[in-house]
Design a protein around this motif. Structure first.
Motif, mmCIF file in Angstrom:
data_model
loop_
_atom_site.group_PDB
_atom_site.id
_atom_site.type_symbol
_atom_site.label_atom_id
_atom_site.label_comp_id
_atom_site.label_asym_id
_atom_site.label_seq_id
_atom_site.Cartn_x
_atom_site.Cartn_y
_atom_site.Cartn_z
ATOM 1 N N HIS A 4 0.834 -1.209 0.000
ATOM 2 C CA HIS A 4 0.000 0.000 0.000
ATOM 3 C C HIS A 4 0.867 1.256 0.000
ATOM 4 N N GLU A 5 1.923 1.263 0.807
ATOM 5 C CA GLU A 5 2.812 2.420 0.852
ATOM 6 C C GLU A 5 3.580 2.571 -0.453
ATOM 7 N N GLU A 6 3.979 1.446 -1.066
ATOM 8 C CA GLU A 6 4.706 1.504 -2.328
ATOM 9 C C GLU A 6 3.850 2.124 -3.425
ATOM 10 N N ARG A 7 2.552 1.846 -3.437
ATOM 11 C CA ARG A 7 1.667 2.362 -4.473
ATOM 12 C C ARG A 7 1.454 3.867 -4.317
ATOM 13 N N LYS A 8 1.775 4.418 -3.212
ATOM 14 C CA LYS A 8 1.593 5.850 -3.021
ATOM 15 C C LYS A 8 2.626 6.655 -3.804
ATOM 16 N N ARG A 9 3.849 6.163 -3.889
ATOM 17 C CA ARG A 9 4.916 6.885 -4.605
ATOM 18 C C ARG A 9 5.657 5.912 -5.497
ATOM 19 N N ARG A 10 5.747 6.259 -6.752
ATOM 20 C CA ARG A 10 6.422 5.414 -7.734
ATOM 21 C C ARG A 10 7.779 6.019 -8.071
ATOM 22 N N HIS A 11 8.802 5.194 -8.105
ATOM 23 C CA HIS A 11 10.135 5.637 -8.499
ATOM 24 C C HIS A 11 10.239 5.582 -10.023
ATOM 25 N N LEU A 12 10.582 6.707 -10.615
ATOM 26 C CA LEU A 12 10.709 6.779 -12.063
ATOM 27 C C LEU A 12 12.004 6.122 -12.526
ATOM 28 N N ASP A 13 11.918 5.373 -13.610
ATOM 29 C CA ASP A 13 13.103 4.835 -14.269
ATOM 30 C C ASP A 13 13.115 5.384 -15.692
ATOM 31 N N ALA A 14 14.115 5.016 -16.470
ATOM 32 C CA ALA A 14 14.271 5.590 -17.806
ATOM 33 C C ALA A 14 13.060 5.297 -18.689
ATOM 34 N N ARG A 15 12.540 4.085 -18.650
ATOM 35 C CA ARG A 15 11.393 3.738 -19.492
ATOM 36 C C ARG A 15 10.157 4.532 -19.094
ATOM 37 N N ARG A 82 -8.099 5.881 -13.682
ATOM 38 C CA ARG A 82 -7.640 6.357 -12.371
ATOM 39 C C ARG A 82 -6.121 6.271 -12.332
ATOM 40 N N ALA A 83 -5.536 7.118 -11.501
ATOM 41 C CA ALA A 83 -4.084 7.085 -11.290
ATOM 42 C C ALA A 83 -3.732 5.857 -10.463
ATOM 43 N N VAL A 84 -2.632 5.228 -10.790
ATOM 44 C CA VAL A 84 -2.180 4.054 -10.050
ATOM 45 C C VAL A 84 -1.482 4.486 -8.762
ATOM 46 N N ASP A 85 -0.626 5.502 -8.870
ATOM 47 C CA ASP A 85 0.161 5.960 -7.725
ATOM 48 C C ASP A 85 -0.239 7.387 -7.373
#
Length: 194
Positions: A4-15, A82-85
């Motif tokens: 649940h906490e991970e879905r709140k903030r997503r870490h951006l990668d190159a793709r 809907r937004a995922v994160d």
């Protein structure tokens, strides 16, 4: 950290950064994160775009995992999104040594975020007299200058994020009197003293 906490903030990668670094996509994602699920047509009206453009860019966001279907809202052929994160994390270390396309996307993304923050702050300043006095007293526009090492700066940023996350679910009822969405901008960067 829980799922649940991970879905709140997503870490951006190159793709994912390449999939997001477009002005309309960033606006669509922000609109869904702030306003909740919506159709391409509703988002088009809100953003002053064509529904064809919003549909295309929503599908692009979905292919990169930023948005997903919200079928519980739809009726018939309506497609709701809907937004995922609820937040994104940009870590410069992720893009060290990246090629020019990724570096360009990173620069665009960062400048667009800075421009969005400036627009939001300007909008607040222009409308602050329309809000109740409690809101004007509960707002903040301050700055500080500290002398820190990079490690201490990173620690401070982490503590700020932890503090903010601690307030995320305190007002859960949508009809709570006086509760409003609030925006929090944090910026921490070194400055030249020459």
């Amino acid at each position: 950290m829980t799922e649940h906490e991970e879905r709140k903030r997503r870490h951006l990668d190159a793709r994912s950064l390449r999939g997001l670094a477009h002005p309309l996509r960033m606006q669509l994602l922000d609109a869904l994160r702030r306003g909740g699920p919506a159709t391409a047509s509703r988002l088009a009206e809100r953003l002053g775009e064509s529904s064809g453009a919003t549909s295309y860019h929503l599908r692009q966001l979905a292919s990169h995992g930023f948005v997903e279907d919200a079928p519980e809202h739809g009726k018939g052929r309506e497609r709701w999104w809907r937004a995922v994160d609820q937040g994104l994390v940009f870590d410069s270390a992720e893009f060290e040594g990246a090629g020019p396309e990724v570096r360009g996307a990173a620069e665009f993304y960062l400048h667009e975020i800075a421009n969005t923050h400036a627009r939001e702050l300007s909008a607040w300043l222009a409308t602050r007299d329309d809000w109740a006095k409690d809101w004007t007293q509960g707002s903040d526009m301050s700055d500080s200058t500290l002398r820190l090492t990079p490690a201490l700066a990173a620690e401070l940023v982490q503590k700020m994020h932890t503090l903010i996350d601690g307030y995320r679910d305190l007002v859960t009822e949508p009809d709570t009197p006086e509760a409003e969405q609030v925006r929090i901008h944090t910026h921490l960067f070194p400055i030249s003293t020459d």
